[in-house]
Motif scaffolding. Structure first.
Motif, PDB file in Angstrom:
ATOM      1  N   VAL A  66       0.871  -1.162   0.000  1.00  0.00           N
ATOM      2  CA  VAL A  66       0.000   0.000   0.000  1.00  0.00           C
ATOM      3  C   VAL A  66       0.913   1.219   0.000  1.00  0.00           C
ATOM      4  O   VAL A  66       1.934   1.243   0.695  1.00  0.00           O
ATOM      5  CB  VAL A  66      -0.923  -0.002   1.234  1.00  0.00           C
ATOM      6  N   LEU A  67       0.572   2.211  -0.825  1.00  0.00           N
ATOM      7  CA  LEU A  67       1.418   3.394  -0.950  1.00  0.00           C
ATOM      8  C   LEU A  67       0.705   4.601  -0.388  1.00  0.00           C
ATOM      9  O   LEU A  67      -0.478   4.824  -0.654  1.00  0.00           O
ATOM     10  CB  LEU A  67       1.740   3.643  -2.424  1.00  0.00           C
ATOM     11  N   THR A  68       1.442   5.385   0.387  1.00  0.00           N
ATOM     12  CA  THR A  68       0.895   6.646   0.853  1.00  0.00           C
ATOM     13  C   THR A  68       1.909   7.737   0.546  1.00  0.00           C
ATOM     14  O   THR A  68       2.894   7.497  -0.162  1.00  0.00           O
ATOM     15  CB  THR A  68       0.492   6.551   2.355  1.00  0.00           C
ATOM     16  N   MET A  69       1.646   8.963   1.047  1.00  0.00           N
ATOM     17  CA  MET A  69       2.524  10.096   0.769  1.00  0.00           C
ATOM     18  C   MET A  69       3.986   9.724   0.976  1.00  0.00           C
ATOM     19  O   MET A  69       4.280   9.112   1.988  1.00  0.00           O
ATOM     20  CB  MET A  69       2.183  11.232   1.728  1.00  0.00           C
ATOM     21  N   VAL A  92      -1.238   5.514  -7.837  1.00  0.00           N
ATOM     22  CA  VAL A  92      -1.413   4.133  -7.397  1.00  0.00           C
ATOM     23  C   VAL A  92      -1.389   4.128  -5.880  1.00  0.00           C
ATOM     24  O   VAL A  92      -0.541   4.784  -5.276  1.00  0.00           O
ATOM     25  CB  VAL A  92      -0.246   3.256  -7.923  1.00  0.00           C
ATOM     26  N   ASN A  93      -2.343   3.421  -5.255  1.00  0.00           N
ATOM     27  CA  ASN A  93      -2.203   3.275  -3.806  1.00  0.00           C
ATOM     28  C   ASN A  93      -2.160   1.823  -3.346  1.00  0.00           C
ATOM     29  O   ASN A  93      -1.900   1.575  -2.172  1.00  0.00           O
ATOM     30  CB  ASN A  93      -3.289   4.051  -3.044  1.00  0.00           C
ATOM     31  N   THR A  94      -2.376   0.882  -4.267  1.00  0.00           N
ATOM     32  CA  THR A  94      -2.375  -0.526  -3.884  1.00  0.00           C
ATOM     33  C   THR A  94      -1.706  -1.331  -4.988  1.00  0.00           C
ATOM     34  O   THR A  94      -2.017  -1.136  -6.168  1.00  0.00           O
ATOM     35  CB  THR A  94      -3.815  -1.037  -3.679  1.00  0.00           C
ATOM     36  N   VAL A  95      -0.800  -2.208  -4.600  1.00  0.00           N
ATOM     37  CA  VAL A  95      -0.037  -2.983  -5.571  1.00  0.00           C
ATOM     38  C   VAL A  95      -0.070  -4.445  -5.138  1.00  0.00           C
ATOM     39  O   VAL A  95       0.147  -4.745  -3.961  1.00  0.00           O
ATOM     40  CB  VAL A  95       1.424  -2.479  -5.636  1.00  0.00           C
ATOM     41  N   ARG A  96      -0.358  -5.319  -6.088  1.00  0.00           N
ATOM     42  CA  ARG A  96      -0.370  -6.749  -5.749  1.00  0.00           C
ATOM     43  C   ARG A  96       0.583  -7.502  -6.657  1.00  0.00           C
ATOM     44  O   ARG A  96       0.876  -7.086  -7.781  1.00  0.00           O
ATOM     45  CB  ARG A  96      -1.780  -7.331  -5.856  1.00  0.00           C
ATOM     46  N   PHE A 108      -7.381   3.138  -5.212  1.00  0.00           N
ATOM     47  CA  PHE A 108      -8.684   2.939  -4.585  1.00  0.00           C
ATOM     48  C   PHE A 108      -9.116   4.123  -3.723  1.00  0.00           C
ATOM     49  O   PHE A 108     -10.155   4.039  -3.065  1.00  0.00           O
ATOM     50  CB  PHE A 108      -8.687   1.663  -3.735  1.00  0.00           C
ATOM     51  N   ASP A 109      -8.344   5.213  -3.710  1.00  0.00           N
ATOM     52  CA  ASP A 109      -8.720   6.336  -2.831  1.00  0.00           C
ATOM     53  C   ASP A 109     -10.071   6.912  -3.225  1.00  0.00           C
ATOM     54  O   ASP A 109     -10.906   7.206  -2.357  1.00  0.00           O
ATOM     55  CB  ASP A 109      -7.662   7.438  -2.892  1.00  0.00           C
ATOM     56  N   GLY A 110     -10.278   7.093  -4.531  1.00  0.00           N
ATOM     57  CA  GLY A 110     -11.537   7.697  -4.981  1.00  0.00           C
ATOM     58  C   GLY A 110     -12.718   6.773  -4.757  1.00  0.00           C
ATOM     59  O   GLY A 110     -13.750   7.177  -4.187  1.00  0.00           O
ATOM     60  N   ALA A 247      -9.665   0.647   2.122  1.00  0.00           N
ATOM     61  CA  ALA A 247      -8.977  -0.532   2.644  1.00  0.00           C
ATOM     62  C   ALA A 247      -9.760  -1.804   2.294  1.00  0.00           C
ATOM     63  O   ALA A 247      -9.172  -2.831   1.940  1.00  0.00           O
ATOM     64  CB  ALA A 247      -8.796  -0.406   4.165  1.00  0.00           C
ATOM     65  N   ARG A 248     -11.101  -1.748   2.349  1.00  0.00           N
ATOM     66  CA  ARG A 248     -11.885  -2.929   1.967  1.00  0.00           C
ATOM     67  C   ARG A 248     -11.691  -3.258   0.491  1.00  0.00           C
ATOM     68  O   ARG A 248     -11.598  -4.430   0.117  1.00  0.00           O
ATOM     69  CB  ARG A 248     -13.374  -2.695   2.253  1.00  0.00           C
ATOM     70  N   LEU A 249     -11.639  -2.208  -0.346  1.00  0.00           N
ATOM     71  CA  LEU A 249     -11.408  -2.452  -1.781  1.00  0.00           C
ATOM     72  C   LEU A 249     -10.018  -3.027  -2.011  1.00  0.00           C
ATOM     73  O   LEU A 249      -9.826  -3.944  -2.823  1.00  0.00           O
ATOM     74  CB  LEU A 249     -11.583  -1.154  -2.569  1.00  0.00           C
ATOM     75  N   ALA A 250      -9.026  -2.502  -1.292  1.00  0.00           N
ATOM     76  CA  ALA A 250      -7.661  -3.022  -1.428  1.00  0.00           C
ATOM     77  C   ALA A 250      -7.589  -4.470  -0.954  1.00  0.00           C
ATOM     78  O   ALA A 250      -6.916  -5.311  -1.569  1.00  0.00           O
ATOM     79  CB  ALA A 250      -6.687  -2.146  -0.636  1.00  0.00           C
TER      80      ALA A 250
END
Lengths: 258, 258
Positions: A66-69, A92-96, A108-110, A247-250
């Motif tokens: 998971v990526l943040t600032m 990008v905020n989630t990488v698998r 997935f932020d939006g 977080a649920r979507l991620a």
């Protein structure tokens, strides 16, 4: 939580990372789901992201990031496959992990923000939105609101050019969304409210029960804006609702039911 | 264990890593010591070590690494500062972060083996040792036994050249240690005993109460050799004793009382 040699790894990358609260949420999820996995924070500075990324690719039991600032935009060229929201928002905020060892990323932020609205009974369809803040979070939210079917979207930013350019991008992809209207959904996507001394992002005189109010700030969960909105009888969705939504979507993206 | 954004990271790097049992030991230690830290496994293949290493250096809250097969020798050129046992053995099993962000490495397998002997009441001073196995673990053990003051050290290996060359190296550093003698301490530093079908590394006819026996294999803790030694009345030290010995030394190296 019991970590063994077989435990799978997930991590959040950020700088600073000490402020993030997501490890607690994720590790509770793994426990509920019976997953032998652990979610840890990794403090990686902006300049170090490509080097850290190359190293993390070599860790075979690392299944997701998971990526943040400050990494959400910078990670885009490092990902092998980009999802639709990531391409649209340039972040990008989630990488698998892919079966071939590569990385697939999505934003997935939006959609998480919209899920947070719905969790609080605020339906975005047909709304007239006034949104302040067109940075990373604001971009993701604007595209997700447009996709969810808002009637109009008025974007503002301390940098007017940024608001105008995001409005043009959203209009190009979602031409049915108008530029303005009498607002009935106020969205704060600025950092105002992180400090109790911040001014309110919206004039409290505009708050009434016909207006819903959403904030992106997860901590404090009840920002001065959310407190004022509740006092005025507005339905509200907080930054914590947005966090839980994304977080649920991620988690679903990682193959874990939340 | 509660992991937050402020939690410090420690990891063991190996391939395979699924077999390691150290995360449980370390996380229990952090809990006892009240440390906000977590110890996780990282599966890194031999060819990927330099790339993974470069990436791990960029993770600011990663405070220490433990190295297992196949990385102990390969990590030597990647470490910025080497301790005495690491230089002597040409191997590293523990790496800690220096204040300048660099990495300092040391090798505790041999000293940990000796600590395991002492924990079981087996004093190495003046012993006549017969040791089988001169690979990575065997090298570390031979140097540590010599440093601890054994009277003689007879080294054997399936590759006789390897035994001879290690014997020469040990003799060069510890000239007081003789090459052989009637053994009263048998050391298995081979993989024999990992499988129940393995032959015993030593003839059971040589086991008697005047002989002590030590094994490096942590799992099963009671190898056929250890079982035969106990049946013959020998004092024994197991691979688990060695693991605990080196883990306590590594913890002290990380600044954590065990």
């Amino acid at each position: 939580m019991s970590i063994s040699g077989r435990t799978r790894l997930f991590a959040i990358l950020g700088d600073p990372v000490s402020v993030v609260r997501s490890p607690g949420w994720w590790n509770a999820l793994f426990a509920r789901a019976g997953r032998d996995a652990v979610f840890v924070p990794m403090q990686v500075g902006a300049a170090d992201l490509p080097r850290a990324w190359a190293g993390l690719r070599a860790i075979g039991n690392l299944d997701g990031l998971v990526l943040t600032m400050p990494h959400k935009q910078a990670a885009v060229p490092l990902v092998d496959v980009l999802g639709g929201s990531a391409r649209l928002t340039g972040a990008v905020n989630t990488v698998r992990r892919l079966p071939d060892g590569g990385w697939e990323g999505e934003m997935f932020d939006g959609e998480g923000f919209v899920a947070g609205l719905r969790a609080r009974g605020i339906t975005p369809e047909g709304r007239h939105v006034r949104q302040k803040g067109c940075g990373g979070a604001g971009r993701a939210i604007a595209f997700a609101l447009a996709r969810a079917g808002v009637a109009s979207l008025a974007l503002e930013d301390a940098a007017p050019d940024r608001a105008a350019s995001l409005a043009a991008e959203v209009a190009a992809t979602f031409p049915a969304v108008a530029r303005g209207g009498e607002p009935d959904l106020l969205v704060n996507a600025t950092p105002l409210g992180l400090s109790v001394n911040d001014p309110l992002p919206f004039d409290p005189a505009t708050l009434s029960p016909r207006v819903s109010v959403a904030d992106v700030i997860p901590n404090p969960e009840v920002t001065p804006l959310i407190a004022a909105a509740r006092a005025a009888g507005c339905a509200t969705a907080t930054g914590r609702d947005m966090f839980e939504g994304q977080a649920r979507l991620a988690a679903a993206y990682f193959g874990i039911g939340a």
